[in-house]
Design an enzyme around this catalytic site. Structure first.
Site, PDB file in Angstrom:
ATOM      1  N   SER A 258       0.813  -1.209   0.000  1.00  0.00           N
ATOM      2  CA  SER A 258       0.000   0.000   0.000  1.00  0.00           C
ATOM      3  C   SER A 258       0.853   1.269   0.000  1.00  0.00           C
ATOM      4  O   SER A 258       1.608   1.524  -0.929  1.00  0.00           O
ATOM      5  CB  SER A 258      -0.968  -0.031   1.185  1.00  0.00           C
ATOM      6  OG  SER A 258      -1.939   0.968   1.085  1.00  0.00           O
TER       7      SER A 258
ATOM      8  N   ASP B  85      -5.690   2.485  -3.629  1.00  0.00           N
ATOM      9  CA  ASP B  85      -6.964   2.345  -2.923  1.00  0.00           C
ATOM     10  C   ASP B  85      -7.229   3.536  -2.009  1.00  0.00           C
ATOM     11  O   ASP B  85      -8.264   3.594  -1.345  1.00  0.00           O
ATOM     12  CB  ASP B  85      -7.043   1.024  -2.149  1.00  0.00           C
ATOM     13  CG  ASP B  85      -6.032   0.920  -1.011  1.00  0.00           C
ATOM     14  OD1 ASP B  85      -5.139   1.794  -0.914  1.00  0.00           O
ATOM     15  OD2 ASP B  85      -6.117  -0.050  -0.230  1.00  0.00           O
TER      16      ASP B  85
ATOM     17  N   ASP C 176      -2.178   6.441  -3.581  1.00  0.00           N
ATOM     18  CA  ASP C 176      -1.044   5.779  -2.936  1.00  0.00           C
ATOM     19  C   ASP C 176      -0.557   4.641  -3.826  1.00  0.00           C
ATOM     20  O   ASP C 176      -1.013   4.489  -4.960  1.00  0.00           O
ATOM     21  CB  ASP C 176      -1.411   5.295  -1.529  1.00  0.00           C
ATOM     22  CG  ASP C 176      -2.422   4.167  -1.534  1.00  0.00           C
ATOM     23  OD1 ASP C 176      -3.138   4.019  -2.546  1.00  0.00           O
ATOM     24  OD2 ASP C 176      -2.496   3.427  -0.534  1.00  0.00           O
TER      25      ASP C 176
ATOM     26  N   ASP D 287      -0.933   1.459  -4.137  1.00  0.00           N
ATOM     27  CA  ASP D 287      -1.843   0.488  -4.748  1.00  0.00           C
ATOM     28  C   ASP D 287      -3.175   1.116  -5.136  1.00  0.00           C
ATOM     29  O   ASP D 287      -4.105   0.417  -5.526  1.00  0.00           O
ATOM     30  CB  ASP D 287      -2.050  -0.725  -3.844  1.00  0.00           C
ATOM     31  CG  ASP D 287      -2.810  -0.401  -2.562  1.00  0.00           C
ATOM     32  OD1 ASP D 287      -2.756   0.770  -2.127  1.00  0.00           O
ATOM     33  OD2 ASP D 287      -3.434  -1.309  -1.995  1.00  0.00           O
TER      34      ASP D 287
END
Length: 445
Positions: free
Chosen positions: A102, A245, A241, A243
């Site tokens: 993440s 999400d 960010d 990833d």
């Protein structure tokens, strides 16, 4: 008994250190594969990753694990976490896997698991998979070993799905947008989606090299984006960010707009259109008290959960809400996605910006937040929150904040950190109480 591998968002840690080693990743593939092999049909798992260097290693290890127990692997390459969730459901797969840490730096990595419905696994499923890690594995017969293949159409399918969440009668023509993809998973799909909708686009963080993901960019470090928005006189800035999400917005004056303000905006908009379900939204204990008061003024409720977007989603599903999220920028809109989707959330914000005709600086700041301070204290081991002096410091702070504020102390589920958050009407008191507790934790750690 506490769990050894799974935290609040899957498995995460420093690469080549337990639990993020190739050996453990292979075992996770075997254990998760065995857990989801049900019935006689050919089983499939969808695997995506972000752009960090270790993604190749972890992908290969997971493929080895899954195929060894008879699961076919569909490899997406670098794709956002919500894309993996969406494609898992769309492809009728038995399981989805995202390889990402993440917002963490490149040296870390992680494994997130999604069920066939596109939702993150429950605690019960993760606990069952973890239990299998310690047991002998039943390998597939030679003729039943799984196959692996890459899908080149994944990006286009996700972009199409994301664009379908944007109102058909609107376009982004004439809107100057700066987007920072954090050199992460959305570095191709996010600019493409915005460009296809007509935005005048300025892209940042779209040159991943394996080690620059989240490095002084993206939703956790918006300084470069703020400068670029001011420099180019853009209408809005979008920060994702690693990833993709999470979403953080920068308004046309270069000011940061966090997840609380974005949730307020999309909730009020949905309520006005008669599309808000549940009579409010779901957020975590970290969301500002100002958000709760603002929603109450609109006749809406705020249902709080513990930290973690998966717990937000679980509450949304259980209680019938369709909007929720976290202050950190996870915005979940289950009418469009099964998990936090930074790009989908950005499009909902852009839609309201276009329809309102107002500048972002006027539209996006929905309420005045109470003074809030969050500090992290790193610790080497043990349980600092059980130390007597830490307990006393917390009790004292709770007493002083009673009636005017809140205190949230928690151990991070993804890093060796104690997170100390306080908010209240008296800024000096908030700062003093946070410092008091952090000092006690440092001495105990």
């Amino acid at each position: 008994m506490g769990r050894r591998y799974f935290g609040t968002d899957g498995i995460r840690g420093r690469t080549n250190e337990s639990p993020m080693t190739a050996e453990i990743a292979m075992k996770v593939g075997q254990a998760a594969g065995a857990h989801f092999v049900r019935g006689e049909h050919r089983h499939r798992v969808v695997i995506g990753k972000d752009t960090r260097l270790s993604g190749y290693m972890m992908e290969s290890a997971l493929v080895a694990g899954f195929t060894s127990v008879g699961m076919d692997c569909v490899l997406l390459g670098p794709m956002p976490t919500p894309a993996v969730a969406m494609l898992t459901r769309s492809m009728r797969a038995d399981l989805g896997v995202m390889i990402s840490a993440s917002h963490n730096m490149f040296a870390d990595n992680g494994i997130k698991l999604f069920g066939p419905d596109g939702y993150k696994l429950s605690d019960d499923d993760e606990t069952a998979i973890e239990a299998r890690l310690e047991k002998p594995v039943k390998l597939a017969a030679s003729a039943d070993i799984g196959r692996a293949h890459r899908v080149e159409s994944a990006r286009g399918r996700y972009v199409h799905a994301v664009k379908s969440s944007f109102p058909e009668h609107l376009r982004l023509d004439g809107l100057r947008v700066v987007i920072d993809c954090a050199h992460g998973a959305a570095y191709e799909v996010a600019p493409l989606a915005l460009w296809e909708l007509g935005a005048e686009l300025i892209s940042m963080g779209v040159n991943p090299n394996g080690v620059n993901i989240n490095d002084q960019c993206g939703s956790t470090d918006t300084r470069a984006l703020q400068d670029k928005v001011r420099e180019t006189r853009a209408d809005i800035g979008i920060a994702l960010d690693g990833d993709a999400d999470r979403l953080i917005i920068v308004d046309n004056e270069g000011r940061v707009v966090d997840g609380d303000q974005l949730m307020a905006l999309v909730a009020v908009g949905a309520h006005r259109r008669g599309e808000l379900r549940g009579g409010g939204i779901v957020a975590t204990v970290m969301s500002n008290l100002g958000l709760e008061r603002f929603l109450a003024e609109q006749g809406l409720s705020l249902h709080r959960t513990k930290v973690g977007d998966r717990y937000v989603v679980e509450a949304m599903r259980a209680e019938g809400f369709n909007i929720g999220g976290e202050q950190s920028g996870h915005i979940v809109m289950t009418d469009h996605a099964t998990t936090g989707d930074g790009l989908v959330a950005a499009l909902q914000v852009l839609a309201q910006l276009v329809e309102s005709g107002k500048p972002a600086s006027e539209l996006l700041h929905q309420f005045d937040p109470l003074p809030q301070l969050l500090k992290n204290v790193r610790f080497a081991g043990g349980e600092p929150l059980k130390d007597e002096k830490v307990i006393a410091a917390i009790a004292d702070a709770e007493e002083k904040l009673t009636g005017t504020g809140r205190l949230v102390i928690r151990k991070s589920g993804t890093e060796p950190l104690i997170r100390v958050m306080a908010e209240g009407e008296d800024k000096r008191l908030v700062e003093a109480m946070v410092d008091q507790i952090c000092d006690a934790v440092r001495k105990a750690a």
